[in-house]
Design an enzyme around this catalytic site. Structure first.
Site, mmCIF file in Angstrom:
data_model
loop_
_atom_site.group_PDB
_atom_site.id
_atom_site.type_symbol
_atom_site.label_atom_id
_atom_site.label_comp_id
_atom_site.label_asym_id
_atom_site.label_seq_id
_atom_site.Cartn_x
_atom_site.Cartn_y
_atom_site.Cartn_z
ATOM 1 C CE LYS A 8 1.040 1.120 4.457
ATOM 2 N NZ LYS A 8 1.769 2.327 4.888
ATOM 3 C CG ASP A 135 0.202 0.000 8.261
ATOM 4 O OD1 ASP A 135 -0.420 0.901 8.857
ATOM 5 O OD2 ASP A 135 1.358 0.130 7.825
HETATM 6 O O1 C5P Z 1 1.370 -1.467 14.946
HETATM 7 P P1 C5P Z 1 2.699 -1.410 14.281
HETATM 8 O O2 C5P Z 1 3.528 -2.617 14.507
HETATM 9 O O3 C5P Z 1 2.605 -1.002 12.846
HETATM 10 O O4 C5P Z 1 3.437 -0.189 15.002
HETATM 11 C C1 C5P Z 1 4.805 -0.124 15.282
HETATM 12 C C2 C5P Z 1 5.053 0.968 16.322
HETATM 13 O O5 C5P Z 1 4.674 2.259 15.788
HETATM 14 C C3 C5P Z 1 4.208 0.832 17.576
HETATM 15 O O6 C5P Z 1 4.838 0.035 18.523
HETATM 16 C C4 C5P Z 1 4.080 2.273 18.069
HETATM 17 O O7 C5P Z 1 5.232 2.655 18.769
HETATM 18 C C5 C5P Z 1 4.067 3.068 16.789
HETATM 19 N N1 C5P Z 1 2.683 3.408 16.372
HETATM 20 C C6 C5P Z 1 2.032 4.470 16.983
HETATM 21 N N2 C5P Z 1 0.757 4.803 16.563
HETATM 22 C C7 C5P Z 1 0.151 4.131 15.543
HETATM 23 C C8 C5P Z 1 0.806 3.046 14.921
HETATM 24 C C9 C5P Z 1 2.079 2.703 15.343
HETATM 25 O O8 C5P Z 1 2.579 5.124 17.873
HETATM 26 N N3 C5P Z 1 -1.053 4.506 15.139
#
Ligand code: C5P
Length: 270
Positions: A8, A135
């Site tokens: 994406k 995502d």
């Molecule tokens: O959920 P994902 O593994 O994609 O996110 C990685 C890191 O990015 C999370 O541990 C968090 O620190 C940060 N994050 C955030 N807010 C979001 C998505 C991700 O702070 N909406």
């Protein structure tokens, strides 16, 4: 069962506020890119647990931590699925802001739902996917969506980029999503993203923005230079995707795009 786990791009990304749980509320429009995908093959076998094999791009995390296996474990714990072979042919660069790992995880969930005839409804699949990342939920729908909350609250948006050329450049440097978030100062924009996206694409530059760019560009000037180069090459619009490091650009002229073929393999007609 073989699934194409496509990537994406983010058409704009606003980080609105930091939440109590450490995540951030955001607003972004995610747009699927069918032309660049990982191949995820999932089959049932005479074994206990799951066997995982990956090929293609070498992934910088141990197999055990791979999102494909995390997706299997989630489905095993919730629905008792067992005896599964997963083969991942990795083609989408990672640390790239393209959601490749998230797409793989969702592909495994969807494949297991089908292989074990679970017939889970969309909301359940979205809930499961959202447990594995921010995502991941998007890929259950895999059509243009306004993503809010942590990224998992979705509303379909009508954005048609048909006929345009998409060029994506992945600089060698990767960006960690966690680090990218720590550099952003959250703010609620005056005009919501979806409203700004109703403008024609050639009006987007400087209006449809990605809040990660400022801090990521400061740390990785190489990425900022890629964006400048794409705009100079005649892009209607160029932006970093997600937390980077990929920069993508939209063009309406094939001629402009041809000058970039030496620079990147990721050029697609939408
Ligand atoms: O959920 P994902 O593994 O994609 O996110 C990685 C890191 O990015 C999370 O541990 C968090 O620190 C940060 N994050 C955030 N807010 C979001 C998505 C991700 O702070 N909406």
């Amino acid at each position: 069962m073989i699934r194409k786990a496509n990537c994406k791009i983010n058409l704009g990304l606003d980080v609105l506020r930091r939440r109590e749980d450490g995540y951030h509320d955001l607003q972004t429009v995610m747009f699927p890119v069918e032309g660049l995908y990982d191949i995820v093959e999932v089959s049932r076998g005479d074994l206990c647990g799951a066997e995982f094999r990956s090929e293609g791009l070498v992934i910088d995390c141990p197999d055990d931590k791979n999102l494909c296996l995390k997706a299997f474990r989630l489905m095993h714990d919730r629905y008792g699925v067992d005896g599964v072979r997963i083969r991942l042919d990795k083609r989408v660069p990672f640390g790239a802001g393209l959601g490749g790992g998230s797409s793989d995880a969702t592909a495994v969930i969807l494949a297991l739902d089908e292989l074990f005839d679970l017939r889970l409804d969309e909301q359940t699949l979205i809930g499961l996917a959202a447990e594995l990342g921010s995502d991941t939920a998007f890929f259950v729908r895999n059509t243009p969506q306004l993503c809010e909350g942590r990224g998992e609250v979705m509303t379909p948006v009508d954005i048609d980029l048909k006929g345009l050329w998409l060029v994506m450049v992945k600089p060698d440097e990767g960006v960690s999503t966690k680090d990218a978030y720590s550099g952003v100062v959250p703010a609620v924009p005056e005009t919501p993203l979806v409203e700004r996206l109703t403008l024609p694409v050639w009006c987007w530059q400087g209006v449809v923005t990605n809040d990660f760019e400022e801090s990521v560009f400061a740390l990785h000037p190489v990425i900022a230079r890629v964006k400048e180069r794409l705009l100079k090459a005649g892009a209607l619009y160029a932006s970093m995707s997600g937390s980077g490091s990929t920069v993508f650009a939209l063009f309406d002229s094939e001629e402009a795009v041809s000058s970039l073929r030496d620079e990147t393999p990721y050029i697609f007609r939408l």
